[in-house]
Design an enzyme around this catalytic site. Sequence first.
Site: not given
Ligand code: AP5
Length: 217
Positions: A13, A87, A126, A159, A170
Amino acid sequence: MKLVLLGAPGAGKGTQCKSIVERYNLLHLSSGDILRQERAEGTDLGKKAQDYMDSGALVPDEIIIEMMAKAIKKAPAEGFVLDGFPRTVNQAAELDKALLASGQQIDAVLNLEIEDRVVTKRITGRRSCPACGTVYHVENLKPKTEGICDKDGTELVQRPDDTEQVLANRLENYHRQTEPLVDYYKKNNTVYDFDADRDPDNVRASMFEKLDVLVKT
Ligand code: AP5
């Protein structure tokens, strides 16, 4: 354009959002990034969110909804991409209500589909730059110098929630609380599904293809 990006942790994402906001001049609103910023600044909100995030649980809806409502109000007229929010179905319903109150709605939902076994390698490998937020991967997307950001020379970090153990929580929360949003949005919105288990450039090209049509309509 007002877009929502859905997908499991590690679906890509954040990676795809960077290109989308540049091409269509939108604001990238990542709930995870906003929460991490609040934590880094030591705010009350950041302190409240800390334990949930570190264990891989969702932060309670009321905290997130208020935080994102404030962020969305600051978005430019061109629009925004929501990454990580909503979410839960409750968050989505509250977002719809808030947008409707000002005569707006979500224009499209981009759903990145990926299997759990693929994201484990992505998440544990990552690394990111704490200064500029650029995301790397120890195998797929290496910086020029190991452990150092290409853009500003800052030391890259992992992270705290990017461990296998926390990732399991997660993913469990994603399937239970977030995946139902795909059906929620399919009832009233345009939802585009993308195979996210491909090279990032291919995923990006498929997204641009759909979004280019959307901006012209
Ligand atoms: P990346 O693009 O960073 O992945 P992402 O989908 O953004 O994953 P996240 O881990 O950031 O999402 P998340 O939803 O778990 O975390 P968030 O920060 O929102 O890619 C990941 C890796 O893969 C990178 O190294 C990249 O280079 C590689 N990659 C990408 N695409 C690729 C491809 N096509 N091929 C190969 N490699 C690839 O949330 C964190 C925490 O915050 C949650 O757990 C929760 O506690 C809280 N939180 C956030 N939002 C909410 C909400 N709305 N409600 C409640 N709690 C929330």
